[in-house]
Write a protein that holds these residues in place. Structure first.
Motif, PDB file in Angstrom:
ATOM      1  N   GLU A 109      -6.840  -1.577   1.749  1.00  0.00           N
ATOM      2  CA  GLU A 109      -6.985  -2.437   2.933  1.00  0.00           C
ATOM      3  C   GLU A 109      -6.378  -3.812   2.678  1.00  0.00           C
ATOM      4  O   GLU A 109      -5.803  -4.409   3.582  1.00  0.00           O
ATOM      5  N   GLU A 110      -6.491  -4.332   1.452  1.00  0.00           N
ATOM      6  CA  GLU A 110      -5.887  -5.618   1.113  1.00  0.00           C
ATOM      7  C   GLU A 110      -4.376  -5.478   0.960  1.00  0.00           C
ATOM      8  O   GLU A 110      -3.614  -6.328   1.407  1.00  0.00           O
TER       9      GLU A 110
ATOM     10  N   ASP B 281      -7.206   4.869  -3.841  1.00  0.00           N
ATOM     11  CA  ASP B 281      -7.744   3.530  -3.618  1.00  0.00           C
ATOM     12  C   ASP B 281      -8.689   3.186  -4.752  1.00  0.00           C
ATOM     13  O   ASP B 281      -9.624   3.945  -4.994  1.00  0.00           O
TER      14      ASP B 281
ATOM     15  N   ARG C 176      -7.308 -16.179  -1.054  1.00  0.00           N
ATOM     16  CA  ARG C 176      -7.661 -15.326  -2.196  1.00  0.00           C
ATOM     17  C   ARG C 176      -6.409 -14.730  -2.829  1.00  0.00           C
ATOM     18  O   ARG C 176      -6.287 -14.686  -4.047  1.00  0.00           O
ATOM     19  N   PHE C 177      -5.464 -14.292  -2.005  1.00  0.00           N
ATOM     20  CA  PHE C 177      -4.205 -13.768  -2.535  1.00  0.00           C
ATOM     21  C   PHE C 177      -3.483 -14.844  -3.338  1.00  0.00           C
ATOM     22  O   PHE C 177      -2.952 -14.581  -4.409  1.00  0.00           O
TER      23      PHE C 177
ATOM     24  N   GLY D  77      -5.221 -11.133   6.287  1.00  0.00           N
ATOM     25  CA  GLY D  77      -6.209 -10.966   5.241  1.00  0.00           C
ATOM     26  C   GLY D  77      -6.587 -12.289   4.596  1.00  0.00           C
ATOM     27  O   GLY D  77      -6.309 -13.356   5.128  1.00  0.00           O
ATOM     28  N   PRO D  78      -7.192 -12.210   3.424  1.00  0.00           N
ATOM     29  CA  PRO D  78      -7.661 -13.419   2.728  1.00  0.00           C
ATOM     30  C   PRO D  78      -6.514 -14.133   2.005  1.00  0.00           C
ATOM     31  O   PRO D  78      -6.350 -14.009   0.796  1.00  0.00           O
ATOM     32  N   LYS D  79      -5.704 -14.874   2.751  1.00  0.00           N
ATOM     33  CA  LYS D  79      -4.507 -15.500   2.176  1.00  0.00           C
ATOM     34  C   LYS D  79      -4.830 -16.442   1.017  1.00  0.00           C
ATOM     35  O   LYS D  79      -4.103 -16.475   0.030  1.00  0.00           O
TER      36      LYS D  79
ATOM     37  N   LEU E 185      -6.134  -3.889  -6.405  1.00  0.00           N
ATOM     38  CA  LEU E 185      -6.255  -4.245  -4.985  1.00  0.00           C
ATOM     39  C   LEU E 185      -6.691  -3.025  -4.188  1.00  0.00           C
ATOM     40  O   LEU E 185      -6.200  -1.918  -4.420  1.00  0.00           O
ATOM     41  N   ARG E 186      -7.586  -3.233  -3.247  1.00  0.00           N
ATOM     42  CA  ARG E 186      -7.949  -2.158  -2.320  1.00  0.00           C
ATOM     43  C   ARG E 186      -6.770  -1.921  -1.379  1.00  0.00           C
ATOM     44  O   ARG E 186      -5.990  -2.831  -1.107  1.00  0.00           O
TER      45      ARG E 186
ATOM     46  N   PHE F 164      -1.806  -5.862   3.866  1.00  0.00           N
ATOM     47  CA  PHE F 164      -1.414  -7.187   4.367  1.00  0.00           C
ATOM     48  C   PHE F 164      -0.208  -7.761   3.635  1.00  0.00           C
ATOM     49  O   PHE F 164       0.329  -8.787   4.035  1.00  0.00           O
TER      50      PHE F 164
ATOM     51  N   SER G 168       0.819  -1.218   0.000  1.00  0.00           N
ATOM     52  CA  SER G 168       0.000   0.000   0.000  1.00  0.00           C
ATOM     53  C   SER G 168       0.853   1.270   0.000  1.00  0.00           C
ATOM     54  O   SER G 168       0.369   2.336  -0.371  1.00  0.00           O
TER      55      SER G 168
END
Length: 70
Positions: free
Chosen positions: A62-63, A46, A24-25, A20-22, A59-60, A66, A4
């Motif tokens: 917030e994502e 963003d 999904r990553f 976060g959504p590991k 990617l947001r 991570f 970020s």
């Protein structure tokens, strides 16, 4: 540094995914050692657009917080 915080035009390598959504990553091709290029940010910052493994990904922030990069 976090993804970020990376500036557009910079190439970085994923050092670690800290939360976060590991799963999904991983499905998006983001794993330890993957090289990314930050392409651009939206006018308000963003989301951010990165190039990973030959395709573009948004990617947001917030994502992206991570994802630790070097």
């Amino acid at each position: 540094m976090r993804l970020s915080e990376a500036e557009p035009g910079k190439k970085v390598r994923v050092k670690e995914i800290t939360g976060g959504p590991k799963a999904r990553f991983a499905a998006m091709g983001l794993s330890r050692g993957t090289e990314l290029k930050v392409l651009k940010r939206a006018p308000l910052g963003d989301p951010i657009e990165v190039e990973v493994r030959g395709y573009k990904l948004s990617l947001r922030l917030e994502e992206a917080k991570f994802i630790e990069v070097e």
